[in-house]
Write a protein that holds these residues in place. Structure first.
Motif, PDB file in Angstrom:
ATOM      1  N   ALA A 224      39.220  38.078  38.297  1.00 15.19           N
ATOM      2  CA  ALA A 224      37.844  38.472  38.640  1.00 15.19           C
ATOM      3  C   ALA A 224      37.043  37.317  39.212  1.00 15.19           C
ATOM      4  N   LEU A 225      37.722  36.442  39.954  1.00 12.47           N
ATOM      5  CA  LEU A 225      37.059  35.359  40.673  1.00 12.47           C
ATOM      6  C   LEU A 225      37.212  35.624  42.161  1.00 12.47           C
ATOM      7  N   SER A 226      36.293  35.102  42.940  1.00 13.98           N
ATOM      8  CA  SER A 226      36.415  35.183  44.390  1.00 13.98           C
ATOM      9  C   SER A 226      36.885  33.838  44.914  1.00 13.98           C
ATOM     10  N   CYS A 227      37.690  33.876  45.936  1.00 13.87           N
ATOM     11  CA  CYS A 227      38.233  32.688  46.572  1.00 13.87           C
ATOM     12  C   CYS A 227      37.638  32.633  47.973  1.00 13.87           C
ATOM     13  N   GLU A 228      36.922  31.578  48.275  1.00 12.95           N
ATOM     14  CA  GLU A 228      36.248  31.459  49.573  1.00 12.95           C
ATOM     15  C   GLU A 228      36.759  30.226  50.308  1.00 12.95           C
TER      16      GLU A 228
ATOM     17  N   TYR B 265      37.030  27.193  47.592  1.00  6.64           N
ATOM     18  CA  TYR B 265      36.503  27.109  46.231  1.00  6.64           C
ATOM     19  C   TYR B 265      36.539  28.488  45.582  1.00  6.64           C
ATOM     20  N   LEU B 266      36.332  28.498  44.284  1.00  3.21           N
ATOM     21  CA  LEU B 266      36.303  29.736  43.507  1.00  3.21           C
ATOM     22  C   LEU B 266      34.897  29.953  42.972  1.00  3.21           C
ATOM     23  N   TRP B 267      34.548  31.208  42.771  1.00  4.01           N
ATOM     24  CA  TRP B 267      33.282  31.538  42.112  1.00  4.01           C
ATOM     25  C   TRP B 267      33.404  32.909  41.488  1.00  4.01           C
ATOM     26  N   ARG B 268      32.562  33.157  40.498  1.00  2.00           N
ATOM     27  CA  ARG B 268      32.606  34.420  39.766  1.00  2.00           C
ATOM     28  C   ARG B 268      31.679  35.420  40.462  1.00  2.00           C
ATOM     29  N   SER B 269      32.255  36.338  41.217  1.00  4.78           N
ATOM     30  CA  SER B 269      31.465  37.336  41.937  1.00  4.78           C
ATOM     31  C   SER B 269      31.263  38.575  41.066  1.00  4.78           C
ATOM     32  N   PRO B 270      30.175  39.302  41.296  1.00  4.95           N
ATOM     33  CA  PRO B 270      29.955  40.525  40.507  1.00  4.95           C
ATOM     34  C   PRO B 270      30.930  41.627  40.926  1.00  4.95           C
ATOM     35  N   ALA B 271      31.155  42.569  40.035  1.00 11.68           N
ATOM     36  CA  ALA B 271      32.028  43.711  40.332  1.00 11.68           C
ATOM     37  C   ALA B 271      31.516  44.429  41.576  1.00 11.68           C
ATOM     38  N   GLY B 272      32.408  44.746  42.468  1.00 13.53           N
ATOM     39  CA  GLY B 272      32.045  45.473  43.675  1.00 13.53           C
ATOM     40  C   GLY B 272      31.623  44.597  44.839  1.00 13.53           C
ATOM     41  N   TRP B 273      31.580  43.285  44.643  1.00  8.54           N
ATOM     42  CA  TRP B 273      31.138  42.391  45.726  1.00  8.54           C
ATOM     43  C   TRP B 273      32.116  42.451  46.886  1.00  8.54           C
ATOM     44  N   ALA B 274      31.593  42.775  48.073  1.00 11.34           N
ATOM     45  CA  ALA B 274      32.419  42.811  49.277  1.00 11.34           C
ATOM     46  C   ALA B 274      31.741  42.067  50.416  1.00 11.34           C
ATOM     47  N   GLY B 275      30.549  41.557  50.174  1.00 10.01           N
ATOM     48  CA  GLY B 275      29.829  40.829  51.207  1.00 10.01           C
ATOM     49  C   GLY B 275      28.333  41.058  51.065  1.00 10.01           C
ATOM     50  N   PRO B 276      27.571  40.599  52.044  1.00  8.61           N
ATOM     51  CA  PRO B 276      26.106  40.685  51.959  1.00  8.61           C
ATOM     52  C   PRO B 276      25.604  42.091  51.616  1.00  8.61           C
ATOM     53  N   THR B 277      24.589  42.115  50.747  1.00 12.19           N
ATOM     54  CA  THR B 277      23.973  43.355  50.298  1.00 12.19           C
ATOM     55  C   THR B 277      22.522  43.332  50.735  1.00 12.19           C
ATOM     56  N   MET B 278      22.038  44.455  51.303  1.00 13.11           N
ATOM     57  CA  MET B 278      20.691  44.457  51.870  1.00 13.11           C
ATOM     58  C   MET B 278      19.984  45.781  51.655  1.00 13.11           C
ATOM     59  N   LEU B 279      18.755  45.837  52.151  1.00 11.75           N
ATOM     60  CA  LEU B 279      17.889  47.007  52.022  1.00 11.75           C
ATOM     61  C   LEU B 279      18.666  48.290  52.318  1.00 11.75           C
ATOM     62  N   GLY B 280      18.597  49.242  51.380  1.00  9.69           N
ATOM     63  CA  GLY B 280      19.267  50.530  51.541  1.00  9.69           C
ATOM     64  C   GLY B 280      20.635  50.607  50.904  1.00  9.69           C
TER      65      GLY B 280
END
Length: 191
Positions: free
Chosen positions: A38-42, A109-124
């Motif tokens: 459950a980590l993201s690799c960037e 690097y690694l970081w702990r992303s929230p469940a469902g994270w797939a990229g930028p989230t915006m209005l709507g």
């Protein structure tokens, strides 16, 4: 060619970075193991140390040996005077100029992303990432989190206010850097 102790192979660097996030040994690729935990690799590229200081997370730096062969190092922190590197066994302090001479500019690097994270989230947008961010802002503000899973105009205003306070680009979008800065503000970034 004898290498300094902080300059290791890419595989050794990946294992060293993984050891900062997990007690289990790295089996397979860093990004596959990260995903399973459950980590993201960037991966990214930068021209200066400022980007890595702002990231505020350990990173594997891609290096080039004097001979032209590939190498790597795990950067933990960096100041104008010293880079703290981890080789999986020991911490090494190195002048940034020495490290910069070998750095290609690429890092991961690694970081702990929230469940469902797939990229930028915006209005709507809606879903678990919005719910997570609403909850994070409520904690930051000392409030109860409203049951909200839609990115509203009110949330956009809160994101912009946070971006201003954090010294980020103010666009009202929950991108990678905004999400990581929010984690850091709550003390949930890299442990």
């Amino acid at each position: 060619e004898a290498s300094p102790p902080w300059m290791v192979s890419a595989e050794q660097a990946d294992s060293a970075l993984w050891s900062l996030w997990s007690r289990a040994p790295l089996t397979g690729s860093l990004c596959e193991s990260a995903s399973a935990a459950a980590l993201s690799c960037e991966s990214a590229r930068a021209d200066t140390w400022d980007a890595l200081r702002e990231l505020n997370r350990p990173a594997v730096l891609e290096l080039r040996r004097e001979s032209g062969f590939a190498a790597a190092a795990v950067l933990v922190t960096i100041t104008a005077d010293a880079a703290k590197l981890w080789n999986g066994r020991a911490v090494c302090m190195v002048p940034p100029t020495q490290l910069a001479a070998a750095w290609t500019g690429r890092y991961r690097y690694l970081w702990r992303s929230p469940a469902g994270w797939a990229g930028p989230t915006m209005l709507g947008d809606q879903g678990p990432v919005v719910t997570h961010v609403v909850s994070q802002f409520a904690r930051l503000d000392g409030l109860d989190a409203p049951p909200l899973d839609v990115f509203t105009e009110g949330l956009e205003l809160r994101v912009k206010a946070f971006q201003i306070d954090a010294g980020l680009e103010v666009d009202g979008v929950i991108g990678l850097r905004t999400l990581q800065a929010l984690e850091d503000a709550l003390g949930e970034g890299f442990e």
